[in-house]
Write an enzyme that holds these catalytic residues in place. Structure first.
Site, short mmCIF file in Angstrom:
data_model
loop_
_atom_site.label_atom_id
_atom_site.label_comp_id
_atom_site.label_asym_id
_atom_site.label_seq_id
_atom_site.Cartn_x
_atom_site.Cartn_y
_atom_site.Cartn_z
NE ARG A 185 37.95 36.87 35.11
CZ ARG A 185 38.93 36.28 35.81
NH1 ARG A 185 39.24 36.69 37.03
NH2 ARG A 185 39.63 35.33 35.28
CB SER A 262 34.60 35.60 29.13
OG SER A 262 35.76 34.94 28.71
CD GLU A 369 34.51 38.57 32.52
OE1 GLU A 369 34.59 37.32 32.56
OE2 GLU A 369 35.35 39.28 31.96
#
Ligand SMILES: Cc1cc2nc3c(=O)[nH]c(=O)nc-3n(C[C@H](O)[C@H](O)[C@H](O)COP(=O)(O)OP(=O)(O)OC[C@H]3O[C@@H](n4cnc5c(N)ncnc54)[C@H](O)[C@@H]3O)c2cc1C
Length: 377
Positions: A185, A262, A369
């Site tokens: 990520r 998320s 995130e």
């Protein structure tokens, strides 16, 4: 349409999937790669802060007046070519057929194309590679920024090349994936103003085979052994079904999906830290839960499940209540949602409560995130 359009009265709340964010100084929609590069170059030269915007699906933006100009990347051309063909000027693209079964295919897409439109097009043509990444909102150009991933596949596995505008040198160039520092990520482009992605190329399987199915839940639904390949169209349908069940496909009529996906990455801890975490879980929830805590080997140590920890720390689906402006999705504890009238402060307060609660319960630090603009957790 003009290459560059200045949109009147812009608001980031209208441009982000969390539906929060204030008013920028201006919004410039750029419909060609050259217009994107020129706009960013001119603003950089003038010392004006820039927010490069794709689909706004990975952003938490502060409210109020924002001292920045939004450059919305909207170039959306697509072309296909055989992998061994020379790279310039891609063609509109053949339909996959028996004749090109063994070859790889390169698809080149403008950074502003909605990502799922590209996935759908490649699958409709019978090409494999992107199907596990079905249903992810946002633009093609943002996918390398955080090395987008889902259901056992990351963009890093299928990325061929990226064309970017390097904001330090002013160069417009194609770079290999190695230049991007792709990891879980993240990449050199995340939380950075190093470069703007203008176009992206992906390598596809022209023989109509999906990427190997590595994610156990997906393999189970498909009835294949982990590691097997199968029909990309079937994988796409199944992934979309799974994602819808978790509120992870955007739906204007379902506030459970008004999120940034998320909100926390799965935390990676060192092997040495794992026994202490298991023991905190055992103290709180008993030995059985401690033994069942998901923990997978990963680069840099052991990856835990953020969703599992959040739920076990006492933040159930829908937390805190049905009347809260910002609350966890009722389908997935990892998504923080705006029920229609939340402010950035509401979202931040909930994110802090969850982050701090998990740390107090298990000693594990969660990292957000999304990218933060004008605010922080
Ligand atoms: C319902 C939902 C489900 C999601 N599921 C997933 C998932 O399964 N896996 C996953 O990885 N992510 C997921 N996400 C997060 C998000 O969709 C991805 O990170 C997506 O790639 C963001 O794209 P975007 O165009 O919306 O980026 P934006 O939100 O517009 O921007 C995000 C960041 O990228 C930068 N950026 C955008 N475009 C460019 C460009 N062309 N060049 C340089 N920088 C750029 C922006 O400046 C910003 O810093 C989900 C989000 C939602 C809302």
């Amino acid at each position: 349409m003009a290459d560059l359009v200045a949109v009147p009265d812009p608001s980031l709340a209208d441009l982000t999937t969390l539906r929060i964010g204030g008013r920028p100084r201006a919004l410039l929609e750029c419909h060609t790669a050259e217009a994107v590069a020129a706009a960013v170059a001119a603003l950089d030269d003038a010392g004006v802060p820039v927010l490069v915007l794709g689909g706004g699906s990975n952003l938490v933006v502060a409210g109020g007046e924002l001292d920045l100009v939004v450059v919305a990347v909207r170039n959306s051309e697509v072309g296909y070519r055989p992998e061994d063909a020379p790279s310039p000027s891609p063609s509109p693209g053949p339909r996959a057929g028996a004749g090109d079964a063994a070859a790889g295919v390169i698809v080149r897409a403008g950074a502003g194309l909605p990502w799922d439109d590209l996935v759908a097009d490649t699958v409709a043509r019978g090409y494999g590679g992107l199907e596990c990444l079905s249903g992810i909102p946002g633009s093609v150009g943002a996918t390398p920024v955080q090395n987008v991933g889902a259901y056992g596949v990351e963009v890093a596995q299928v990325l061929h090349r990226v064309r970017w505008y390097d904001r330090a040198t002013g160069t417009d160039e194609w770079v290999e994936p190695a230049a991007l520092g792709l990891a879980y990520r993240t990449s050199v482009l995340k939380n950075s103003s190093a470069a703007v992605v203008l176009e992206v190329e992906f390598r596809l399987d022209a023989a109509g085979r999906s990427e190997p199915i590595r994610y156990a839940e997906l393999a189970g639904r498909l009835g294949v052994a982990p590691g097997e390949r199968t029909d990309p169209a079937l994988v796409r349908r199944t992934v979309l079904e799974l994602r819808r069940g978790k509120g992870m496909v955007l739906d204007d009529d379902d506030e459970d999906t008004w999120s940034a996906g998320s909100f926390f990455t799965n935390p990676v801890i060192s092997e040495d830290e794992l026994p202490a975490v298991r023991s905190r879980v055992a103290d709180r929830l008993g030995a059985e839960q401690a033994a069942q805590m998901p923990a997978f080997a990963a680069a840099g140590g052991v990856k835990l499940s953020a969703g599992w920890l959040i739920e076990r720390a006492g933040f159930g689906k829908g937390h805190p209540s049905s009347s809260s402006p910002a609350r966890l999705s009722t389908k997935h504890t990892l998504a923080l949602t705006n029920r229609g009238h939340a402010t950035a402060d509401d979202v931040i307060a909930l994110a802090r409560e969850v982050r701090d609660g998990v740390r107090e319960a298990f000693g594990v630090r969660l990292h957000p995130e999304p990218v933060w603009v004008g605010c922080s957790i």
